[in-house]
Motif scaffolding. Structure first.
Motif, PDB file in Angstrom:
ATOM      1  N   HIS A   2     -16.311 -91.315 -25.458  1.00  0.00           N
ATOM      2  CA  HIS A   2     -14.970 -90.806 -25.779  1.00  0.00           C
ATOM      3  C   HIS A   2     -14.412 -91.571 -26.991  1.00  0.00           C
ATOM      4  N   ARG A   3     -14.539 -92.925 -26.951  1.00  0.00           N
ATOM      5  CA  ARG A   3     -14.039 -93.715 -28.083  1.00  0.00           C
ATOM      6  C   ARG A   3     -14.797 -93.351 -29.361  1.00  0.00           C
ATOM      7  N   GLY A   4     -16.101 -93.067 -29.216  1.00  0.00           N
ATOM      8  CA  GLY A   4     -16.936 -92.738 -30.376  1.00  0.00           C
ATOM      9  C   GLY A   4     -16.468 -91.510 -31.133  1.00  0.00           C
TER      10      GLY A   4
ATOM     11  N   VAL B 149     -25.672-116.961 -35.371  1.00  0.00           N
ATOM     12  CA  VAL B 149     -24.664-116.271 -36.187  1.00  0.00           C
ATOM     13  C   VAL B 149     -23.307-116.305 -35.475  1.00  0.00           C
ATOM     14  N   VAL B 150     -23.296-115.897 -34.186  1.00  0.00           N
ATOM     15  CA  VAL B 150     -22.000-115.827 -33.488  1.00  0.00           C
ATOM     16  C   VAL B 150     -21.463-117.212 -33.151  1.00  0.00           C
ATOM     17  N   ILE B 151     -22.337-118.158 -32.846  1.00  0.00           N
ATOM     18  CA  ILE B 151     -21.865-119.521 -32.542  1.00  0.00           C
ATOM     19  C   ILE B 151     -21.201-120.113 -33.794  1.00  0.00           C
TER      20      ILE B 151
ATOM     21  N   LEU C 128     -14.765-109.936 -35.126  1.00  0.00           N
ATOM     22  CA  LEU C 128     -15.150-110.802 -36.256  1.00  0.00           C
ATOM     23  C   LEU C 128     -16.368-110.211 -36.980  1.00  0.00           C
ATOM     24  N   LEU C 129     -17.325-109.699 -36.193  1.00  0.00           N
ATOM     25  CA  LEU C 129     -18.527-109.111 -36.812  1.00  0.00           C
ATOM     26  C   LEU C 129     -18.184-107.837 -37.587  1.00  0.00           C
ATOM     27  N   ARG C 130     -17.314-106.996 -36.995  1.00  0.00           N
ATOM     28  CA  ARG C 130     -16.945-105.748 -37.690  1.00  0.00           C
ATOM     29  C   ARG C 130     -16.178-106.046 -38.981  1.00  0.00           C
ATOM     30  N   SER C 131     -15.428-107.153 -38.994  1.00  0.00           N
ATOM     31  CA  SER C 131     -14.734-107.522 -40.224  1.00  0.00           C
ATOM     32  C   SER C 131     -15.751-107.961 -41.296  1.00  0.00           C
TER      33      SER C 131
ATOM     34  N   GLY D 248      -9.231 -97.953 -13.031  1.00  0.00           N
ATOM     35  CA  GLY D 248      -7.841 -97.719 -12.661  1.00  0.00           C
ATOM     36  C   GLY D 248      -7.056 -97.658 -13.961  1.00  0.00           C
ATOM     37  N   SER D 249      -5.733 -97.666 -13.893  1.00  0.00           N
ATOM     38  CA  SER D 249      -4.970 -97.573 -15.140  1.00  0.00           C
ATOM     39  C   SER D 249      -4.999 -98.927 -15.864  1.00  0.00           C
ATOM     40  N   VAL D 250      -4.770 -98.900 -17.175  1.00  0.00           N
ATOM     41  CA  VAL D 250      -4.756-100.136 -17.970  1.00  0.00           C
ATOM     42  C   VAL D 250      -3.706-101.101 -17.399  1.00  0.00           C
ATOM     43  N   ASP D 251      -2.556-100.561 -16.992  1.00  0.00           N
ATOM     44  CA  ASP D 251      -1.484-101.418 -16.444  1.00  0.00           C
ATOM     45  C   ASP D 251      -1.887-102.052 -15.117  1.00  0.00           C
TER      46      ASP D 251
ATOM     47  N   PRO E 272     -20.133-103.639 -22.028  1.00  0.00           N
ATOM     48  CA  PRO E 272     -19.505-102.906 -23.120  1.00  0.00           C
ATOM     49  C   PRO E 272     -18.668-101.767 -22.555  1.00  0.00           C
ATOM     50  N   GLY E 273     -17.435-101.649 -23.020  1.00  0.00           N
ATOM     51  CA  GLY E 273     -16.582-100.559 -22.551  1.00  0.00           C
ATOM     52  C   GLY E 273     -15.814-100.887 -21.287  1.00  0.00           C
ATOM     53  N   SER E 274     -15.872-102.137 -20.836  1.00  0.00           N
ATOM     54  CA  SER E 274     -15.213-102.458 -19.563  1.00  0.00           C
ATOM     55  C   SER E 274     -13.717-102.701 -19.723  1.00  0.00           C
ATOM     56  N   GLY E 275     -13.247-102.767 -20.981  1.00  0.00           N
ATOM     57  CA  GLY E 275     -11.803-102.936 -21.190  1.00  0.00           C
ATOM     58  C   GLY E 275     -11.437-104.292 -21.743  1.00  0.00           C
TER      59      GLY E 275
ATOM     60  N   GLY F  76     -11.515-105.524 -24.904  1.00  0.00           N
ATOM     61  CA  GLY F  76     -10.663-105.432 -26.099  1.00  0.00           C
ATOM     62  C   GLY F  76      -9.282-104.904 -25.748  1.00  0.00           C
ATOM     63  N   THR F  77      -9.258-103.885 -24.901  1.00  0.00           N
ATOM     64  CA  THR F  77      -7.985-103.260 -24.498  1.00  0.00           C
ATOM     65  C   THR F  77      -7.082-104.275 -23.804  1.00  0.00           C
ATOM     66  N   GLN F  78      -7.607-104.963 -22.817  1.00  0.00           N
ATOM     67  CA  GLN F  78      -6.790-105.913 -22.052  1.00  0.00           C
ATOM     68  C   GLN F  78      -6.434-107.147 -22.884  1.00  0.00           C
TER      69      GLN F  78
ATOM     70  N   GLY G   4     -15.786-111.043 -25.425  1.00  0.00           N
ATOM     71  CA  GLY G   4     -17.133-110.683 -25.895  1.00  0.00           C
ATOM     72  C   GLY G   4     -17.959-111.902 -26.264  1.00  0.00           C
ATOM     73  N   PHE G   5     -17.524-113.063 -25.892  1.00  0.00           N
ATOM     74  CA  PHE G   5     -18.228-114.323 -26.155  1.00  0.00           C
ATOM     75  C   PHE G   5     -17.904-115.284 -25.023  1.00  0.00           C
ATOM     76  N   PRO G   6     -18.845-116.012 -24.437  1.00  0.00           N
ATOM     77  CA  PRO G   6     -20.272-116.014 -24.742  1.00  0.00           C
ATOM     78  C   PRO G   6     -21.015-114.838 -24.092  1.00  0.00           C
TER      79      PRO G   6
HETATM   80  P1  B4P Z   1     -13.122-101.771 -24.407  1.00  0.00           P
HETATM   81  O1  B4P Z   1     -13.744-101.818 -23.075  1.00  0.00           O
HETATM   82  O2  B4P Z   1     -11.827-102.459 -24.593  1.00  0.00           O
HETATM   83  O3  B4P Z   1     -14.253-102.276 -25.349  1.00  0.00           O
HETATM   84  P2  B4P Z   1     -15.043-103.647 -25.272  1.00  0.00           P
HETATM   85  O4  B4P Z   1     -15.399-104.056 -23.882  1.00  0.00           O
HETATM   86  O5  B4P Z   1     -14.207-104.637 -26.026  1.00  0.00           O
HETATM   87  O6  B4P Z   1     -16.320-103.192 -26.052  1.00  0.00           O
HETATM   88  P3  B4P Z   1     -17.699-103.824 -26.496  1.00  0.00           P
HETATM   89  O7  B4P Z   1     -18.134-104.875 -25.540  1.00  0.00           O
HETATM   90  O8  B4P Z   1     -18.594-102.673 -26.687  1.00  0.00           O
HETATM   91  O9  B4P Z   1     -17.444-104.356 -27.932  1.00  0.00           O
HETATM   92  P4  B4P Z   1     -17.700-105.693 -28.718  1.00  0.00           P
HETATM   93  O10 B4P Z   1     -16.850-105.495 -29.896  1.00  0.00           O
HETATM   94  O11 B4P Z   1     -17.461-106.917 -27.904  1.00  0.00           O
HETATM   95  O12 B4P Z   1     -12.894-100.284 -24.775  1.00  0.00           O
HETATM   96  C1  B4P Z   1     -13.796 -99.241 -24.492  1.00  0.00           C
HETATM   97  C2  B4P Z   1     -13.064 -97.915 -24.335  1.00  0.00           C
HETATM   98  O13 B4P Z   1     -12.569 -97.825 -22.992  1.00  0.00           O
HETATM   99  C3  B4P Z   1     -11.847 -97.746 -25.239  1.00  0.00           C
HETATM  100  O14 B4P Z   1     -11.867 -96.439 -25.778  1.00  0.00           O
HETATM  101  C4  B4P Z   1     -10.664 -97.925 -24.308  1.00  0.00           C
HETATM  102  O15 B4P Z   1      -9.541 -97.165 -24.702  1.00  0.00           O
HETATM  103  C5  B4P Z   1     -11.215 -97.422 -22.989  1.00  0.00           C
HETATM  104  N1  B4P Z   1     -10.587 -98.055 -21.846  1.00  0.00           N
HETATM  105  C6  B4P Z   1     -10.271 -99.365 -21.699  1.00  0.00           C
HETATM  106  N2  B4P Z   1      -9.710 -99.591 -20.490  1.00  0.00           N
HETATM  107  C7  B4P Z   1      -9.700 -98.382 -19.833  1.00  0.00           C
HETATM  108  C8  B4P Z   1      -9.258 -97.939 -18.540  1.00  0.00           C
HETATM  109  N3  B4P Z   1      -8.700 -98.789 -17.656  1.00  0.00           N
HETATM  110  N4  B4P Z   1      -9.428 -96.650 -18.203  1.00  0.00           N
HETATM  111  C9  B4P Z   1      -9.976 -95.776 -19.079  1.00  0.00           C
HETATM  112  N5  B4P Z   1     -10.406 -96.109 -20.328  1.00  0.00           N
HETATM  113  C10 B4P Z   1     -10.256 -97.396 -20.695  1.00  0.00           C
HETATM  114  O16 B4P Z   1     -19.265-105.711 -29.118  1.00  0.00           O
HETATM  115  C11 B4P Z   1     -19.860-104.794 -30.016  1.00  0.00           C
HETATM  116  C12 B4P Z   1     -21.235-105.280 -30.467  1.00  0.00           C
HETATM  117  O17 B4P Z   1     -21.104-106.506 -31.262  1.00  0.00           O
HETATM  118  C13 B4P Z   1     -22.234-105.685 -29.382  1.00  0.00           C
HETATM  119  O18 B4P Z   1     -22.950-104.572 -28.875  1.00  0.00           O
HETATM  120  C14 B4P Z   1     -23.153-106.698 -30.136  1.00  0.00           C
HETATM  121  O19 B4P Z   1     -24.121-106.025 -30.917  1.00  0.00           O
HETATM  122  C15 B4P Z   1     -22.193-107.405 -31.057  1.00  0.00           C
HETATM  123  N6  B4P Z   1     -21.674-108.669 -30.479  1.00  0.00           N
HETATM  124  C16 B4P Z   1     -20.379-108.919 -30.182  1.00  0.00           C
HETATM  125  N7  B4P Z   1     -20.235-110.162 -29.666  1.00  0.00           N
HETATM  126  C17 B4P Z   1     -21.482-110.711 -29.625  1.00  0.00           C
HETATM  127  C18 B4P Z   1     -21.989-111.973 -29.159  1.00  0.00           C
HETATM  128  N8  B4P Z   1     -21.185-112.904 -28.623  1.00  0.00           N
HETATM  129  N9  B4P Z   1     -23.333-112.202 -29.257  1.00  0.00           N
HETATM  130  C19 B4P Z   1     -24.142-111.288 -29.794  1.00  0.00           C
HETATM  131  N10 B4P Z   1     -23.731-110.074 -30.236  1.00  0.00           N
HETATM  132  C20 B4P Z   1     -22.401-109.771 -30.163  1.00  0.00           C
END
Ligand code: B4P
Length: 195
Positions: free
Chosen positions: A127-129, A64-66, A35-38, A174-177, A10-13, A15-17, A86-88
Motif C-alpha cells: 500500500h505504501r509502495g 556502513v550503518v555502525i 539516514l540511508l535514504r538521505s 490496531g489503530s496508530v493511536d 519491515p512495515g511494523s510501524g 517509522g510511524t510510531q 531500525g537499528f540495531p
Molecule cells: P512503518 O512500519 O512505519 O515502516 P518501517 O517499519 O519504519 O519500515 P522499514 O523497516 O521497512 O524501513 P527502514 O527504513 O527501517 O510503515 C509501513 C507502512 O505501514 C506505512 O505505510 C504506514 O503508514 C503503515 N502503518 C504503520 N502503522 C500502521 C497501523 N497501525 N495500521 C495500519 N498501517 C500502518 O529500512 C529500509 C531498508 O534500509 C532495509 O530493508 C535495509 O535494506 C536498510 N537498513 C535500514 N537500517 C539498516 C540497518 N540497521 N542495517 C542494515 N540495513 C539497514
C-alpha cells in the motif's frame, strides 16, 4: 539520558510510531533507513553502495550503518536521549551500539518490539509502495526478502537484549493511536523509575 530501541519487522510501524514518540518525549530520532535514504538522495558513495543492497531487500553491511550511527551520536552531544528506529538489525550492530553508548556513560533503557503478522506487513508495504516512491516497497518479492532478512538476522537481536531483561512485546496491529498508547505506557513506567 533515556534511550529506546523501537524494534520490529519491515512495515511494523517503527517509522510511524517514532514520529509521535519523539514529539512526546523530546528524544533524538535516529533511523538508519532515513539516514540511508538521505545518502541515496544526495548520491554519495555510501548511498550508491547502500542502494544496491536496499533494492534487493538485503541489509546494508554492518560497518556502513555502525559508522553512520557513530557519527550521529557524536553530532548530537546535547540530546536528552535517543530513539533508535531500525537499528540495531544484527548482533554485531547491537554490540557496537552498546560500546558507543558506554562511551557516553549511558545504555538502552528498553527495546519495544512491535508484533505484526506477515500478511499485514505485506499489505501495508504494498500500500505504501503505491505512493511513497520507495523502490523497496513496490515489488512483493523484495518485500518478502526484507522479511526473510528480518527473520534470519534481525529477530535474534531481541535475544541479545532479553539477556538483560530489556525487551517488551507490543501488539502492533490496531489503530496508530492504540499502539502509541501501549508504547507510552511502557515508556512512562520506566521513565518514572529512571527520573
Ligand atoms: P512503518 O512500519 O512505519 O515502516 P518501517 O517499519 O519504519 O519500515 P522499514 O523497516 O521497512 O524501513 P527502514 O527504513 O527501517 O510503515 C509501513 C507502512 O505501514 C506505512 O505505510 C504506514 O503508514 C503503515 N502503518 C504503520 N502503522 C500502521 C497501523 N497501525 N495500521 C495500519 N498501517 C500502518 O529500512 C529500509 C531498508 O534500509 C532495509 O530493508 C535495509 O535494506 C536498510 N537498513 C535500514 N537500517 C539498516 C540497518 N540497521 N542495517 C542494515 N540495513 C539497514
Amino acid at each position: 539520558m533515556f534511550n529506546i530501541i523501537l524494534f520490529g519487522p519491515p512495515g511494523s510501524g517503527k517509522g510511524t510510531q517514532s514520529q509521535n514518540l519523539i514529539a512526546k518525549y523530546g528524544l533524538k530520532h535516529l533511523s538508519t533507513g532515513d539516514l540511508l535514504r538521505s545518502e541515496i538522495a544526495f548520491q554519495t558513495p555510501l548511498g550508491i553502495e547502500a542502494k544496491n543492497f536496499m533494492d534487493k531487500g538485503q541489509l546494508v553491511p554492518d560497518e556502513v550503518v555502525i559508522g553512520m550511527i557513530s557519527t550521529a551520536l557524536e553530532t548530537n552531544p546535547d540530546a536528552q536521549g535517543f530513539l533508535f528506529d531500525g537499528f540495531p538489525r544484527t548482533d554485531a550492530q547491537a554490540e557496537a551500539l552498546d560500546k558507543l553508548l558506554q562511551l557516553k556513560k549511558t545504555s538502552i533503557a528498553v527495546m519495544l518490539a512491535l508484533d505484526v503478522s506477515e500478511d499485514e506487513l505485506i499489505k501495508r508495504l504494498l500500500h505504501r509502495g503505491q505512493s511513497s516512491g520507495r523502490s523497496d516497497d513496490v515489488d512483493e518479492a523484495v518485500i518478502r526478502s526484507r522479511i526473510h532478512e528480518y527473520e534470519n538476522k534481525t529477530k535474534p537481536v531481541a535475544d541479545y537484549y532479553k539477556k538483560f531483561n530489556k525487551v517488551v512485546h507490543i501488539k502492533g496491529e490496531g489503530s496508530v493511536d492504540e499502539i502509541f498508547n501501549l508504547l507510552c505506557k511502557e515508556i512512562d513506567d520506566r521513565k518514572n523509575v529512571d527520573d
